[in-house]
Write a protein that holds these residues in place. Structure first.
Motif, PDB file in Angstrom:
ATOM      1  N   ILE A   1       0.833  -1.206   0.000  1.00 15.43           N
ATOM      2  CA  ILE A   1       0.000   0.000   0.000  1.00 15.43           C
ATOM      3  C   ILE A   1       0.866   1.253   0.000  1.00 15.43           C
ATOM      4  O   ILE A   1       0.597   2.213  -0.738  1.00 15.43           O
ATOM      5  CB  ILE A   1      -0.956  -0.010   1.214  1.00 15.43           C
ATOM      6  CG1 ILE A   1      -1.948  -1.176   1.095  1.00 15.43           C
ATOM      7  CG2 ILE A   1      -1.708   1.312   1.319  1.00 15.43           C
ATOM      8  CD1 ILE A   1      -2.809  -1.366   2.320  1.00 15.43           C
ATOM      9  N   ARG A   2       1.899   1.242   0.789  1.00 12.28           N
ATOM     10  CA  ARG A   2       2.788   2.399   0.849  1.00 12.28           C
ATOM     11  C   ARG A   2       3.477   2.639  -0.487  1.00 12.28           C
ATOM     12  O   ARG A   2       3.668   3.787  -0.920  1.00 12.28           O
ATOM     13  CB  ARG A   2       3.834   2.187   1.950  1.00 12.28           C
ATOM     14  CG  ARG A   2       4.719   3.419   2.191  1.00 12.28           C
ATOM     15  CD  ARG A   2       5.692   3.192   3.329  1.00 12.28           C
ATOM     16  NE  ARG A   2       6.651   2.148   2.993  1.00 12.28           N
ATOM     17  CZ  ARG A   2       7.676   1.796   3.784  1.00 12.28           C
ATOM     18  NH1 ARG A   2       7.838   2.391   4.973  1.00 12.28           N
ATOM     19  NH2 ARG A   2       8.501   0.842   3.425  1.00 12.28           N
TER      20      ARG A   2
ATOM     21  N   VAL B   1       0.903   4.227  -2.821  1.00 15.38           N
ATOM     22  CA  VAL B   1       0.615   5.603  -2.400  1.00 15.38           C
ATOM     23  C   VAL B   1       1.783   6.514  -2.759  1.00 15.38           C
ATOM     24  O   VAL B   1       1.589   7.650  -3.235  1.00 15.38           O
ATOM     25  CB  VAL B   1       0.328   5.639  -0.886  1.00 15.38           C
ATOM     26  CG1 VAL B   1       0.253   7.090  -0.398  1.00 15.38           C
ATOM     27  CG2 VAL B   1      -0.967   4.914  -0.564  1.00 15.38           C
ATOM     28  N   LYS B   2       2.979   6.024  -2.558  1.00 20.81           N
ATOM     29  CA  LYS B   2       4.175   6.811  -2.849  1.00 20.81           C
ATOM     30  C   LYS B   2       4.328   7.070  -4.342  1.00 20.81           C
ATOM     31  O   LYS B   2       4.800   8.131  -4.762  1.00 20.81           O
ATOM     32  CB  LYS B   2       5.396   6.073  -2.305  1.00 20.81           C
ATOM     33  CG  LYS B   2       6.702   6.834  -2.479  1.00 20.81           C
ATOM     34  CD  LYS B   2       7.855   6.025  -1.891  1.00 20.81           C
ATOM     35  CE  LYS B   2       9.182   6.752  -2.089  1.00 20.81           C
ATOM     36  NZ  LYS B   2      10.326   5.958  -1.541  1.00 20.81           N
TER      37      LYS B   2
ATOM     38  N   VAL C   1       1.783   6.964  -6.690  1.00 19.93           N
ATOM     39  CA  VAL C   1       0.450   7.062  -7.262  1.00 19.93           C
ATOM     40  C   VAL C   1       0.445   7.801  -8.595  1.00 19.93           C
ATOM     41  O   VAL C   1      -0.308   7.450  -9.517  1.00 19.93           O
ATOM     42  CB  VAL C   1      -0.513   7.746  -6.254  1.00 19.93           C
ATOM     43  CG1 VAL C   1      -0.072   9.170  -5.948  1.00 19.93           C
ATOM     44  CG2 VAL C   1      -1.954   7.712  -6.775  1.00 19.93           C
TER      45      VAL C   1
ATOM     46  N   SER D   1      -0.704   6.026 -12.070  1.00 21.74           N
ATOM     47  CA  SER D   1      -1.833   6.614 -12.803  1.00 21.74           C
ATOM     48  C   SER D   1      -1.464   6.891 -14.252  1.00 21.74           C
ATOM     49  O   SER D   1      -2.251   6.620 -15.179  1.00 21.74           O
ATOM     50  CB  SER D   1      -2.288   7.897 -12.116  1.00 21.74           C
ATOM     51  OG  SER D   1      -2.703   7.647 -10.793  1.00 21.74           O
TER      52      SER D   1
END
Length: 327
Positions: A38-39, A42-43, A45, A49
């Motif tokens: 998850i980290r 998130v880092k 992203v 994308s």
């Protein structure tokens, strides 16, 4: 005695504690892995994308530009030429696999590099397979005892008994009858043996038609003669004559029967005008089952997967390099 029991390696309490400890370590490892995953996303992203958008765009572009199309040509082989037709299709399939564009061009196909594959399968019609005398019914019942009837019908030994067959041609672009289908059918009909067979068959049908037409002319002559001779008689005299000449009804029925037979012979003459005659075609249907139709979903996952793989690879390499330098 108590000390011996404490030192016993087979103590079940110690074994259970070890098992629970390892289970706890496993769940702790799962939690750590989930948190790091998850980290990581998130880092990164923004990068993820962008890769997703690029993958969707590339998949959409490839789906539009490099779409595969399916061409279906329904044919009927005449003069018991089904085996010949299947062998010709197998030969063409081997040339396509070998990418022999020179040969495909030599038979008139304008864009041979766009042809992906060619196959043939029967148009399954059990009603026609089981003829009026039921000769094939017992055979199918016997074969179905050792397997599924549907699969048996589609076997090579059985499928050649069907009247119609579908040639399936897969291409990477749209085709037209002139640049692909007509050259293909011309190649399939190129046989000196069946050309002679077709000529003889056509002459036999034509002679049969002429014979029946001559018989009809003779019948018409008889009927015209009857009309001329007895046309001036009164209605009562004609009625008496009709009743006395019962064979006249059979003559008229014979003429009708001959006319119907001539019609059937003309249809047969048309249907057997070629060794492999085309019955219909459906061209340029998009193949929705093709992989290229799913690229819009696959490419984003591939791009993100590659990014994750290289990121973890670089991280692993840096850690191992640091350990090696410290040693």
């Amino acid at each position: 005695m108590g000390k011996k029991k404490d030192k016993n390696p087979e103590n079940p309490e110690i074994d259970l504690l070890t098992v629970f400890s390892r289970i706890g370590d496993f769940f702790e490892w799962i939690n750590t892995l989930l948190f790091r995953t998850i980290r990581f996303f998130v880092k990164n992203v923004i990068v993820v994308s962008v890769l997703m958008i690029v993958g969707i765009g590339a998949g959409y572009f490839l789906t539009k530009v490099i779409s595969r199309f399916e061409q279906k040509i329904i044919v009927a082989p005449n003069f018991k030429s089904t085996d010949y037709l299947y062998s010709k299709i197998d030969f063409l399939a081997s040339k396509i696999v070998l990418n022999d564009t020179l040969f495909l061009k030599s038979i008139g196909i304008e864009k041979p590099s766009e042809i992906v594959s060619i196959t043939i399968e029967p148009v399954v019609d059990v009603n026609n397979l089981i003829n009026k005398n039921g000769e094939n019914l017992e055979l199918l019942q016997l074969l179905s005892q050792n397997g599924d009837l549907k699969s048996i019908i589609k076997e090579t030994t059985t499928n050649k008994n069907f009247r119609l067959h579908t040639i399936i041609l897969k291409t990477v672009g749209v085709v037209s009858p002139q640049n692909t289908v007509e050259p293909l059918l011309k190649y399939l009909n190129a046989s000196s043996y069946y050309d002679v067979y077709n000529t003889i068959n056509s002459k036999n049908i034509q002679n049969n038609i002429k014979t029946k037409e001559a018989t009809i002319l003779q019948i018409d002559g008889i009927l015209n003669q009857f009309s001329g001779t007895y046309g001036k008689l009164s209605n009562n005299e004609k009625l008496v004559y009709y009743n006395e000449n019962l064979n006249l009804d059979e003559v008229i029925k014979t003429k009708d029967s001959l006319s119907k037979e001539i019609g059937k012979l003309k249809i047969e003459q048309y249907n057997t005008s070629k060794t492999i005659i085309e019955k219909g075609m459906v061209l340029n249907t998009k193949n929705s089952k093709d992989l290229k139709g799913k690229l819009i979903y696959i490419l984003p996952l591939v791009f993100v997967g590659l990014f994750v793989f290289f990121s973890f690879f670089i991280s692993f390499y840096k850690k191992e390099s640091l350990k090696a330098n410290l040693k």
